[in-house]
Scaffold this motif. Structure first.
Motif, PDB file in Angstrom:
ATOM      1  N   LEU A  50     101.166  -1.824 106.329  1.00  0.00           N
ATOM      2  CA  LEU A  50     101.902  -2.044 107.576  1.00  0.00           C
ATOM      3  C   LEU A  50     103.298  -2.598 107.356  1.00  0.00           C
ATOM      4  O   LEU A  50     104.273  -2.082 107.907  1.00  0.00           O
ATOM      5  CB  LEU A  50     101.110  -2.992 108.481  1.00  0.00           C
ATOM      6  N   VAL A  51     103.422  -3.652 106.559  1.00  0.00           N
ATOM      7  CA  VAL A  51     104.726  -4.325 106.441  1.00  0.00           C
ATOM      8  C   VAL A  51     105.768  -3.433 105.762  1.00  0.00           C
ATOM      9  O   VAL A  51     106.887  -3.276 106.286  1.00  0.00           O
ATOM     10  CB  VAL A  51     104.568  -5.678 105.721  1.00  0.00           C
ATOM     11  N   PRO A  52     105.492  -2.821 104.601  1.00  0.00           N
ATOM     12  CA  PRO A  52     106.504  -1.928 104.013  1.00  0.00           C
ATOM     13  C   PRO A  52     106.863  -0.760 104.927  1.00  0.00           C
ATOM     14  O   PRO A  52     108.036  -0.360 104.999  1.00  0.00           O
ATOM     15  CB  PRO A  52     105.847  -1.444 102.715  1.00  0.00           C
ATOM     16  N   ILE A  53     105.866  -0.208 105.629  1.00  0.00           N
ATOM     17  CA  ILE A  53     106.142   0.905 106.531  1.00  0.00           C
ATOM     18  C   ILE A  53     106.955   0.428 107.724  1.00  0.00           C
ATOM     19  O   ILE A  53     107.900   1.114 108.172  1.00  0.00           O
ATOM     20  CB  ILE A  53     104.825   1.561 106.982  1.00  0.00           C
ATOM     21  N   ALA A  54     106.643  -0.759 108.252  1.00  0.00           N
ATOM     22  CA  ALA A  54     107.415  -1.302 109.374  1.00  0.00           C
ATOM     23  C   ALA A  54     108.866  -1.519 108.974  1.00  0.00           C
ATOM     24  O   ALA A  54     109.795  -1.218 109.746  1.00  0.00           O
ATOM     25  CB  ALA A  54     106.797  -2.611 109.860  1.00  0.00           C
ATOM     26  N   ARG A  55     109.079  -2.010 107.764  1.00  0.00           N
ATOM     27  CA  ARG A  55     110.456  -2.252 107.304  1.00  0.00           C
ATOM     28  C   ARG A  55     111.215  -0.928 107.171  1.00  0.00           C
ATOM     29  O   ARG A  55     112.367  -0.812 107.622  1.00  0.00           O
ATOM     30  CB  ARG A  55     110.430  -2.986 105.968  1.00  0.00           C
ATOM     31  N   ALA A  56     110.569   0.076 106.574  1.00  0.00           N
ATOM     32  CA  ALA A  56     111.213   1.382 106.427  1.00  0.00           C
ATOM     33  C   ALA A  56     111.459   2.020 107.785  1.00  0.00           C
ATOM     34  O   ALA A  56     112.485   2.676 108.004  1.00  0.00           O
ATOM     35  CB  ALA A  56     110.357   2.290 105.555  1.00  0.00           C
ATOM     36  N   ALA A  57     110.521   1.836 108.713  1.00  0.00           N
ATOM     37  CA  ALA A  57     110.678   2.400 110.049  1.00  0.00           C
ATOM     38  C   ALA A  57     111.864   1.769 110.769  1.00  0.00           C
ATOM     39  O   ALA A  57     112.655   2.462 111.430  1.00  0.00           O
ATOM     40  CB  ALA A  57     109.398   2.199 110.858  1.00  0.00           C
ATOM     41  N   ALA A  58     111.990   0.466 110.659  1.00  0.00           N
ATOM     42  CA  ALA A  58     113.111  -0.223 111.300  1.00  0.00           C
ATOM     43  C   ALA A  58     114.436   0.261 110.726  1.00  0.00           C
ATOM     44  O   ALA A  58     115.402   0.501 111.469  1.00  0.00           O
ATOM     45  CB  ALA A  58     112.963  -1.737 111.120  1.00  0.00           C
ATOM     46  N   GLU A  78     106.433 -12.099 111.153  1.00  0.00           N
ATOM     47  CA  GLU A  78     106.482 -13.087 110.075  1.00  0.00           C
ATOM     48  C   GLU A  78     107.183 -12.545 108.836  1.00  0.00           C
ATOM     49  O   GLU A  78     107.687 -13.318 108.021  1.00  0.00           O
ATOM     50  CB  GLU A  78     105.071 -13.557 109.737  1.00  0.00           C
ATOM     51  N   ALA A  79     107.209 -11.218 108.685  1.00  0.00           N
ATOM     52  CA  ALA A  79     107.922 -10.603 107.558  1.00  0.00           C
ATOM     53  C   ALA A  79     109.417 -10.483 107.837  1.00  0.00           C
ATOM     54  O   ALA A  79     110.174 -10.006 106.977  1.00  0.00           O
ATOM     55  CB  ALA A  79     107.339  -9.221 107.258  1.00  0.00           C
ATOM     56  N   GLY A  80     109.849 -10.910 109.038  1.00  0.00           N
ATOM     57  CA  GLY A  80     111.271 -10.881 109.379  1.00  0.00           C
ATOM     58  C   GLY A  80     111.796  -9.501 109.722  1.00  0.00           C
ATOM     59  O   GLY A  80     113.011  -9.264 109.634  1.00  0.00           O
ATOM     60  N   ILE A  81     110.922  -8.593 110.147  1.00  0.00           N
ATOM     61  CA  ILE A  81     111.326  -7.222 110.456  1.00  0.00           C
ATOM     62  C   ILE A  81     111.627  -7.122 111.940  1.00  0.00           C
ATOM     63  O   ILE A  81     110.792  -7.463 112.781  1.00  0.00           O
ATOM     64  CB  ILE A  81     110.220  -6.230 110.073  1.00  0.00           C
ATOM     65  N   ARG A  82     112.808  -6.654 112.279  1.00  0.00           N
ATOM     66  CA  ARG A  82     113.239  -6.566 113.671  1.00  0.00           C
ATOM     67  C   ARG A  82     112.896  -5.201 114.230  1.00  0.00           C
ATOM     68  O   ARG A  82     113.657  -4.238 114.083  1.00  0.00           O
ATOM     69  CB  ARG A  82     114.738  -6.846 113.779  1.00  0.00           C
ATOM     70  N   ILE A  83     111.725  -5.109 114.820  1.00  0.00           N
ATOM     71  CA  ILE A  83     111.271  -3.882 115.461  1.00  0.00           C
ATOM     72  C   ILE A  83     110.222  -4.272 116.496  1.00  0.00           C
ATOM     73  O   ILE A  83     109.455  -5.212 116.286  1.00  0.00           O
ATOM     74  CB  ILE A  83     110.693  -2.881 114.426  1.00  0.00           C
ATOM     75  N   ASP A  84     110.199  -3.589 117.606  1.00  0.00           N
ATOM     76  CA  ASP A  84     109.186  -3.849 118.629  1.00  0.00           C
ATOM     77  C   ASP A  84     107.833  -3.320 118.158  1.00  0.00           C
ATOM     78  O   ASP A  84     107.730  -2.188 117.671  1.00  0.00           O
ATOM     79  CB  ASP A  84     109.550  -3.168 119.951  1.00  0.00           C
ATOM     80  N   VAL A  85     106.808  -4.155 118.298  1.00  0.00           N
ATOM     81  CA  VAL A  85     105.450  -3.759 117.944  1.00  0.00           C
ATOM     82  C   VAL A  85     104.596  -3.912 119.194  1.00  0.00           C
ATOM     83  O   VAL A  85     104.469  -5.004 119.735  1.00  0.00           O
ATOM     84  CB  VAL A  85     104.880  -4.615 116.795  1.00  0.00           C
ATOM     85  N   HIS A  86     104.044  -2.817 119.669  1.00  0.00           N
ATOM     86  CA  HIS A  86     103.224  -2.827 120.874  1.00  0.00           C
ATOM     87  C   HIS A  86     101.760  -2.577 120.510  1.00  0.00           C
ATOM     88  O   HIS A  86     101.446  -1.602 119.835  1.00  0.00           O
ATOM     89  CB  HIS A  86     103.682  -1.743 121.855  1.00  0.00           C
ATOM     90  N   SER A  87     100.898  -3.464 120.959  1.00  0.00           N
ATOM     91  CA  SER A  87      99.465  -3.296 120.753  1.00  0.00           C
ATOM     92  C   SER A  87      98.828  -2.789 122.030  1.00  0.00           C
ATOM     93  O   SER A  87      98.850  -3.458 123.057  1.00  0.00           O
ATOM     94  CB  SER A  87      98.825  -4.625 120.344  1.00  0.00           C
ATOM     95  N   TRP A  88      98.226  -1.599 121.966  1.00  0.00           N
ATOM     96  CA  TRP A  88      97.624  -1.035 123.164  1.00  0.00           C
ATOM     97  C   TRP A  88      96.164  -1.447 123.325  1.00  0.00           C
ATOM     98  O   TRP A  88      95.449  -0.944 124.168  1.00  0.00           O
ATOM     99  CB  TRP A  88      97.784   0.468 123.236  1.00  0.00           C
ATOM    100  N   HIS A  89      95.732  -2.448 122.501  1.00  0.00           N
ATOM    101  CA  HIS A  89      94.436  -3.088 122.736  1.00  0.00           C
ATOM    102  C   HIS A  89      94.616  -4.565 123.088  1.00  0.00           C
ATOM    103  O   HIS A  89      93.636  -5.269 123.295  1.00  0.00           O
ATOM    104  CB  HIS A  89      93.526  -2.973 121.508  1.00  0.00           C
ATOM    105  N   GLY A  90      95.832  -5.032 123.079  1.00  0.00           N
ATOM    106  CA  GLY A  90      96.074  -6.433 123.354  1.00  0.00           C
ATOM    107  C   GLY A  90      96.430  -6.679 124.808  1.00  0.00           C
ATOM    108  O   GLY A  90      96.689  -5.759 125.578  1.00  0.00           O
TER     109      GLY A  90
END
Length: 254
Positions: A50-58, A78-90
């Motif tokens: 998740l974290v490496p992919i989130a960073r590359a996605a951002a 917490e990894a300091g990645i600036r991207i919106d993360v939406h949980s569709w179960h939360g």
């Protein structure tokens, strides 16, 4: 199997090609029609991390990551990645599953019209050949001896199995590649090992046995493994276990 062996510790490896991932993002961005670019990153980004992919996605301009577990949003923050993360179960977020499905990882969804043209599979799963043995005709292979050799041949042992997410249901139907040549998986897929019948091909200890990858060098893709196991590419990717080391590269489609 005799004929020498090599240690399998740290040998199981899933190479994650971030250049291929960004290439796929570019294709999806061209199809976004001006709307937000949403990438499905559920199940630890389908096993890619998740974290490496989130960073590359951002970095690639993705607007939103879609996840199921609200804790994934915390991990990304917490990894300091600036991207919106939406949980569709939360409870705090509400967003349906991303329409891109697993296209960012190189595959189409099982129940849709398939993947856009030009996508490149991002993950390559492999392990080194840990044993090589020449056997005669009638030699039984793996549990239950459901496969017996028909002629003298060479068998190669690969230290990957269903404990690593390899679908046992692919027994008798799958193939892997060594040195760019596809070889049938023979005998029952075991917890920790797969046996290949490599015939008269030159295979040595330490050569990489590739379970799946982009399909550019003789290896199957996750889609082919899905087909022979009655599964989907997303399941094949997400099943890859934790004891398989992830390594991140920038190889692109070369």
């Amino acid at each position: 199997m005799n004929g020498g062996d090599v240690s399998s510790s740290a040998a199981r490896e899933a190479v994650i090609d971030l250049a291929a991932f960004r290439h796929n993002i570019g294709i999806l961005a061209s199809l976004a029609m001006g709307g937000p670019l949403v990438i499905d990153a559920t199940a630890d980004a389908y096993g890619h991390g998740l974290v490496p992919i989130a960073r590359a996605a951002a970095e690639a301009g993705v607007d939103i990551l879609s996840v199921r577990d609200p804790r994934d949003a915390i991990r990304v923050a917490e990894a300091g990645i600036r991207i919106d993360v939406h949980s569709w179960h939360g409870e705090r977020f509400s967003l349906p599953p991303a329409g891109s499905g697993i296209a960012a990882f190189g595959y189409g969804m099982h129940l849709t019209d398939g993947a856009p043209d030009g996508l490149v599979p991002v993950m390559t799963l492999s392990a080194p050949v840990s044993s090589v043995k020449t056997v005669g005709a009638g030699h039984g292979v793996s549990y239950g001896f459901i496969y017996r050799t028909t002629d003298e041949t060479t068998l190669a042992l690969i230290p990957l199995g269903y404990a690593d997410g390899i679908p046992r249901s692919a027994t008798g139907h799958a193939a892997m590649a060594v040195n760019g040549v596809a070889h049938p998986v023979v005998g029952t897929i075991a917890m920790d090992q797969i046996v290949l019948d490599t015939g008269d091909s030159r295979v040595a200890l330490g050569d990489r046995g590739v379970v799946f990858g982009p399909g550019l060098h003789g290896e199957p893709t996750a889609e082919e493994w899905a087909r022979v196991s009655g599964s989907t590419p997303g399941e094949i990717l997400a099943r890859v276990g934790r004891r398989v080391q992830r390594r991140y590269t920038e190889m692109g489609s070369a």
